[in-house]
Design an enzyme around this catalytic site. Structure first.
Site, PDB file in Angstrom:
ATOM      1  N   LYS A 147      50.486  35.595  31.966  1.00 57.81           N
ATOM      2  CA  LYS A 147      51.516  36.552  31.551  1.00 57.81           C
ATOM      3  C   LYS A 147      52.310  37.025  32.754  1.00 57.81           C
ATOM      4  O   LYS A 147      51.825  37.794  33.570  1.00 57.81           O
ATOM      5  CB  LYS A 147      50.913  37.778  30.849  1.00 57.81           C
ATOM      6  CG  LYS A 147      52.021  38.550  30.109  1.00 57.81           C
ATOM      7  CD  LYS A 147      51.667  39.980  29.794  1.00 57.81           C
ATOM      8  CE  LYS A 147      51.922  40.931  30.935  1.00 57.81           C
ATOM      9  NZ  LYS A 147      53.327  41.013  31.378  1.00 57.81           N
TER      10      LYS A 147
ATOM     11  N   GLY B  76      45.102  47.963  37.450  1.00 59.95           N
ATOM     12  CA  GLY B  76      43.862  47.249  37.772  1.00 59.95           C
ATOM     13  C   GLY B  76      42.643  47.972  37.211  1.00 59.95           C
ATOM     14  O   GLY B  76      41.716  47.349  36.676  1.00 59.95           O
TER      15      GLY B  76
ATOM     16  N   GLU C 270      43.840  41.869  42.565  1.00 59.73           N
ATOM     17  CA  GLU C 270      44.575  42.021  43.826  1.00 59.73           C
ATOM     18  C   GLU C 270      45.520  43.192  43.623  1.00 59.73           C
ATOM     19  O   GLU C 270      46.484  43.081  42.864  1.00 59.73           O
ATOM     20  CB  GLU C 270      45.408  40.771  44.132  1.00 59.73           C
ATOM     21  CG  GLU C 270      44.612  39.514  44.363  1.00 59.73           C
ATOM     22  CD  GLU C 270      43.800  39.539  45.640  1.00 59.73           C
ATOM     23  OE1 GLU C 270      43.958  40.475  46.458  1.00 59.73           O
ATOM     24  OE2 GLU C 270      42.984  38.629  45.807  1.00 59.73           O
TER      25      GLU C 270
ATOM     26  N   CYS D 193      52.522  43.616  48.498  1.00 55.23           N
ATOM     27  CA  CYS D 193      51.286  44.410  48.478  1.00 55.23           C
ATOM     28  C   CYS D 193      50.780  44.669  49.895  1.00 55.23           C
ATOM     29  O   CYS D 193      50.145  45.680  50.148  1.00 55.23           O
ATOM     30  CB  CYS D 193      50.225  43.749  47.610  1.00 55.23           C
ATOM     31  SG  CYS D 193      50.002  42.014  47.980  1.00 55.23           S
TER      32      CYS D 193
ATOM     33  N   GLU E  42      51.506  54.213  47.737  1.00 57.30           N
ATOM     34  CA  GLU E  42      52.213  52.946  47.885  1.00 57.30           C
ATOM     35  C   GLU E  42      53.643  53.137  47.351  1.00 57.30           C
ATOM     36  O   GLU E  42      53.836  53.523  46.205  1.00 57.30           O
ATOM     37  CB  GLU E  42      51.504  51.847  47.080  1.00 57.30           C
ATOM     38  CG  GLU E  42      52.193  50.506  47.218  1.00 57.30           C
ATOM     39  CD  GLU E  42      51.431  49.371  46.527  1.00 57.30           C
ATOM     40  OE1 GLU E  42      51.138  49.497  45.329  1.00 57.30           O
ATOM     41  OE2 GLU E  42      51.163  48.355  47.190  1.00 57.30           O
TER      42      GLU E  42
END
Ligand code: NAI
Ligand code: MG
Length: 505
Positions: free
Chosen positions: A203, A261, A278, A312, A409
């Site tokens: 996906k 996640g 990840e 990332c 982040e």
């Protein structure tokens, strides 16, 4: 800052126009059929450099996901795939890599239109790395070995025993990827699936569905049996969530935010499916007092501005020894001011827009938060004054350790530069984050570097470099940056089950 011509005169090539028209009625890949969503719903595909909708992709429902999982299950059991020799799996994977290479320009253009990144970067980074990784994985297809194990079994005195282990494909894998490197992340996910003999429901992110669909075409063209790879396009909270909880999925592999996640980890508990993650990062770039100044200024600028900071491993916290702090921070700001913003298909462009209006707003919101918490912008500090989702490359100084911009982040071209005085202090600051994906250290004194590297809690530490990734090097995060290691030999463990066989002879 230079802003190149607005995107109106930039038209897609004939190949991309044909690709879009093949899928113009909203189609995705289930088995070997190109199908619309069960309810016919679609979502907008937007050119981030202009904000213009140029395509509509199918919005998969839970029923579509179920159909894709059923196709993947059938393919997993189909002798055409299950009994394929390792050599044949390797050859097929190599062939897929060749097809990607043969269509590299078109894929790079699709990636640029969909994500906003400069086509030249997509061509020479994303596509090249995808091809290289698939070829690397093709080599592993014939090397998935077990071992013979000398056993003693104390309660079977005198027995003659023979024991060995073998690795078997884990089964049907759900693979959910983000929008920052859509093709490359799909390749990272599919490489091990195709090497070891799993099957996949892939996906792509709703912001960037196109390169995965083109990849689906190439997978069929390479000659993979129906259902080995299925591509469902759709929203995370619908299609993604159904994949993560699905009772007939054996493993879920995810790249994206730490927040999602965790949701995936919870959903996977439904049937204890295997999980690899990840996730996000807040990677430190540490410049020691003896570092080569020019190299570290260029390196620190690249570490944060590559792919517009939507990486990332982006080096988003720059720690510079106080003796050289001003020179390095100002050097990075000067580099930022020289970056030419523009449409990804404009060959003059050095930095494109962020992927979406939502992402541009989020990043601009972080910059505002930083400024209101007392930071000062040496450059940038706002959205660019033009159409599309552009944010000016920004260097912030004067951020305290608890500032939002230092802790969270940002996933945009925003750097926080901070001075330090000694090694223990900077190691502590570098680790003062829930993340642990990557870090870089810049310097020439090997003793200092070797003292610092073991202190840093991160899955990858680069020395005098940042964002150097290779197919053979395991990649993944400590702490809340994830579970498991992709790439290298390590990724095979994520996609195989180890079986012990013990016989009395
Ligand atoms: P996201 O984590 O929501 O999206 C990544 C993928 O997960 C997409 O395919 C999405 O459809 C899917 N997804 C979303 N919700 C889901 C759910 N409930 N169940 C299953 N799948 C789901 O990331 P988003 O919202 O696009 O970006 C938000 C922030 O996440 C970014 O600002 C950045 O900080 C971080 N991020 C990190 C990435 C990385 O490579 N580490 C990549 C993308 C985003
Ligand atoms: Mg999200």
């Amino acid at each position: 800052m230079h802003i190149s011509s607005q995107g109106s005169q930039i038209a897609p090539s004939a190949a991309v126009t044909e690709f879009l028209s093949r899928l113009s009625d909203g189609r995705m890949l289930i088995g070997d059929r190109w199908v619309a969503a069960a309810d016919g719903a679609t979502f907008d595909v937007v050119d981030p450099a202009t904000g213009r909708v140029f395509h509509r992709a199918p919005q998969a429902t839970a029923a579509d996901v179920d159909a894709a999982v059923a196709a993947a299950r059938e393919a997993f059991e189909n002798p055409a795939w299950a009994d394929m020799t390792p050599t044949a799996r390797g050859q097929l994977l190599w062939k897929l890599a060749d097809l990607i290479e043969a269509n590299a320009d078109e894929l790079a253009e699709i990636e640029s239109l969909d994500n906003g990144k400069a086509k030249v970067i997509a061509r020479h980074a994303d596509v090249v790395l995808a091809v290289d990784f698939l070829r690397y994985m093709a080599g592993w297809a014939t090397k998935i070995e077990g071992s013979t194990v000398p056993v003693s079994v104390p309660y079977m005195p005198g027995a003659k025993l023979f024991a060995y282990t073998q690795r078997e494909p884990v089964g049907v894998v759900a693979q959910i990827v983000p929008w920052n490197f859509p093709l490359l992340m799909a390749a990272w996910k599919l490489g091990p699936v195709l090497a070891v003999g799993c099957t996949s429901v892939l996906k792509p992110a709703e912001q960037t569905p196109l390169s995965a669909l083109r990849l689906g075409e190439l997978i069929l063209e390479a000659g993979y049996p129906a259902g080995v790879v299925n591509v469902v396009t759709g929203f995370g909270h619908i299609a993604g969530a159904r994949l993560a909880e699905h009772p007939d999925v054996d493993k879920v592999a995810f790249t994206g935010s730490t927040e999602v996640g965790k949701l995936i980890g919870h959903a996977a508990m439904s049937n204890l499916k295997r999980v690899s993650l990840e996730l996000g990062g807040k990677s430190p770039v540490i410049v020691l007092p003896d570092a080569d100044l020019e190299q570290s200024i260029g390196g620190a600028a690249n570490a944060i501005f590559f792919n517009h900071g939507q990486v990332c491993t982006a080096g988003s916290r720059l720690y510079v020894h106080r003796s050289i702090f001003d020179r390095v921070a100002e050097g990075v700001a000067a580099a930022a001011k020289g970056i030419r913003l523009g449409h990804g298909l404009d060959p003059e462009t050095q930095m494109g827009p962020l992927v979406s209006e939502e992402q541009a707003r989020r990043v601009a919101g972080y910059i505002d938060a930083g400024l209101s918490e007392g930071a000062e912008a040496l450059c940038g500090g706002r959205r660019a004054d033009r159409d599309g989702f552009f944010v000016e490359p920004t260097v912030l100084v004067g951020c305290g350790p608890d500032a939002t911009v230092v802790r969270e982040e940002i996933f945009g071209p925003v750097l926080c530069a901070m001075p330090f005085d000694d090694l223990d202090e900077v190691a502590k600051a570098a680790n003062d984050t829930p993340y642990g994906l990557a870090a870089s250290v810049w310097g020439t004194d090997l003793r200092q570097i070797h003292r610092l590297v073991p202190k840093i809690k991160a899955g990858t530490v680069w020395v005098n470099a940042h964002n150097v990734l290779d197919a053979a090097l395991p990649f993944g995060g400590f702490k809340q940056s994830g579970w498991g290691r992709e790439m290298g030999r390590s990724v095979l463990d994520l996609y195989t089950e180890e079986k012990s066989v013990c016989m009395v002879v």
